[in-house]
Design a protein around this motif. Structure first.
Motif, mmCIF file in Angstrom:
data_model
loop_
_atom_site.group_PDB
_atom_site.id
_atom_site.type_symbol
_atom_site.label_atom_id
_atom_site.label_comp_id
_atom_site.label_asym_id
_atom_site.label_seq_id
_atom_site.Cartn_x
_atom_site.Cartn_y
_atom_site.Cartn_z
ATOM 1 N N UNK A 1 6.305 -13.724 -1.521
ATOM 2 C CA UNK A 1 7.177 -12.861 -0.721
ATOM 3 C C UNK A 1 6.351 -11.806 0.011
ATOM 4 N N UNK A 2 5.396 -11.214 -0.681
ATOM 5 C CA UNK A 2 4.541 -10.205 -0.063
ATOM 6 C C UNK A 2 3.748 -10.798 1.090
ATOM 7 N N UNK A 3 3.262 -12.026 0.907
ATOM 8 C CA UNK A 3 2.545 -12.698 1.978
ATOM 9 C C UNK A 3 3.406 -12.862 3.218
ATOM 10 N N UNK A 4 4.675 -13.217 3.007
ATOM 11 C CA UNK A 4 5.604 -13.376 4.136
ATOM 12 C C UNK A 4 5.846 -12.033 4.820
ATOM 13 N N UNK B 1 8.731 3.092 -1.178
ATOM 14 C CA UNK B 1 8.251 2.033 -2.061
ATOM 15 C C UNK B 1 9.041 0.758 -1.805
ATOM 16 N N UNK B 2 8.309 -0.337 -1.522
ATOM 17 C CA UNK B 2 8.939 -1.650 -1.366
ATOM 18 C C UNK B 2 8.560 -2.507 -2.573
ATOM 19 N N UNK B 3 9.493 -2.651 -3.491
ATOM 20 C CA UNK B 3 9.268 -3.472 -4.680
ATOM 21 C C UNK B 3 9.631 -4.911 -4.316
ATOM 22 N N UNK B 4 8.615 -5.776 -4.247
ATOM 23 C CA UNK B 4 8.794 -7.098 -3.645
ATOM 24 C C UNK B 4 8.821 -8.233 -4.665
ATOM 25 N N UNK C 1 -3.336 -9.535 4.986
ATOM 26 C CA UNK C 1 -3.130 -10.922 4.570
ATOM 27 C C UNK C 1 -4.377 -11.545 3.953
ATOM 28 N N UNK C 2 -5.547 -11.263 4.500
ATOM 29 C CA UNK C 2 -6.754 -11.868 3.937
ATOM 30 C C UNK C 2 -7.090 -11.275 2.574
ATOM 31 N N UNK C 3 -6.865 -9.977 2.415
ATOM 32 C CA UNK C 3 -7.081 -9.342 1.115
ATOM 33 C C UNK C 3 -6.161 -9.958 0.055
#
Length: 312
Positions: free
Chosen positions: A69-72, A31-34, A88-90
């Motif tokens: 941050x998630x986008x990056x 799990x990556x909690x961003x 990324x598009x979603x």
């Protein structure tokens, strides 16, 4: 290092249901909690399957910059050729109803008449240009019914804009939208996993427009644009969806936009016309409705992630 399934998110309560299913299937995961963090562009990401379930409503949980941050992170992963489900598009669609509506219309899917505006004066001008009453306002970047208000006149909107209850959208964009009234106080949410329709859920909106089906989703009473008369029935119920043509259009829309998992909501007016108004790419599922129908969205999602991991 053993290949894993990586879950990108900012809300443990919404992710625990998926983790439970992954453990049932004995699938390796992390799990990556961003909500905060670092993206080191000099490093190479781990091998595995990455699933994005970032929410447009993250700022309501004090995770204001989690989507950015998630986008990056997703840009970094995609640059290195990693498989990202709901990439990324979603994410861009999740964060903008304007983008949702333009893409839905591209595939012949009818959406409510909508005008986007930034600034209070322009919101009022947008309502005038919509030229229909009643109308609703909502936030462009939202979730959980954020910013949804019903207005029967321009004067009522002006009073709201200048009053203490006005909610500033997190991205500054307010949508002024055609009011769609459901004669039965119902909306339908069509669930897709792996681009395939797994089921549709009928949602009773008579007690408010809080449509998040997750068990942990509680934000109190909000305006319901689908009707106000309470009826004794289950709030969430899995049903047979007669709108096969709409499901087919949804499938094409999702495929073209790189969306693997989604819940798409539509409402039917008094004339039988269906209006699609929301695409949720971090969809949750209601446990009571699923137990009754013996259909389980998170289990299907866990199987999809397992199959993708096996392909590696």
């Amino acid at each position: 290092m053993k290949k894993k399934i990586y879950i990108l998110h900012e809300n443990n309560e919404w992710t625990n249901h998926l983790i439970k299913r992954l453990e049932e299937l004995n699938l390796p995961y992390e799990s990556w909690h961003l909500d905060k963090g670092i993206v080191n562009l000099q490093e190479v990401p781990p091998e595995g399957i990455f699933y994005n379930r970032m929410s447009a409503s993250s700022h309501t949980r004090d995770h204001r910059y989690a989507p950015e941050l998630t986008g990056a992170v997703i840009d970094w992963l995609e640059f290195h050729g990693r498989k990202v489900l709901n990439g990324s598009n979603a994410l861009r669609l999740e964060l903008s109803k304007v983008k949702q509506y333009t893409q839905l219309e591209r595939f012949g899917i009818q959406t409510p008449k909508t005008v986007a505006a930034v600034g209070k004066d322009h919101i009022l001008e947008a309502a005038k240009s919509l030229n229909m009453t009643p109308f609703i306002t909502k936030h462009n970047r939202a979730g959980k019914g954020l910013g949804v208000q019903l207005f029967y006149s321009l004067e009522a909107l002006k009073e709201y804009l200048n009053g203490p209850n006005y909610e500033e959208p997190v991205d500054g964009i307010t949508l002024i939208q055609q009011y769609i009234k459901s004669p039965e106080s119902l909306i339908t949410r069509v669930e897709f996993v792996g681009g395939k329709n797994i089921y549709s859920v009928r949602v009773d909106t008579s007690e408010g427009f809080e449509l998040c089906p997750a068990d942990a989703c509680q934000i109190g009473d909000l305006f319901c644009p689908a009707g106000e008369q309470p009826q004794m029935r289950s709030k969430f119920e899995i049903v047979e969806n007669p709108r096969k043509d709409l499901i087919e259009k949804y499938s094409k829309f999702l495929s073209a936009n790189g969306i693997d998992v989604a819940g798409i909501e539509f409402i039917v007016d008094e004339n039988g016309t269906a209006y699609t108004y929301d695409v949720n790419t971090n969809t949750n599922y209601n446990s009571d409705a699923e137990a009754k129908a013996q259909q389980f969205g998170m289990l299907e999602l866990a199987k999809l992630l397992g199959n993708e991991l096996e392909k590696l």
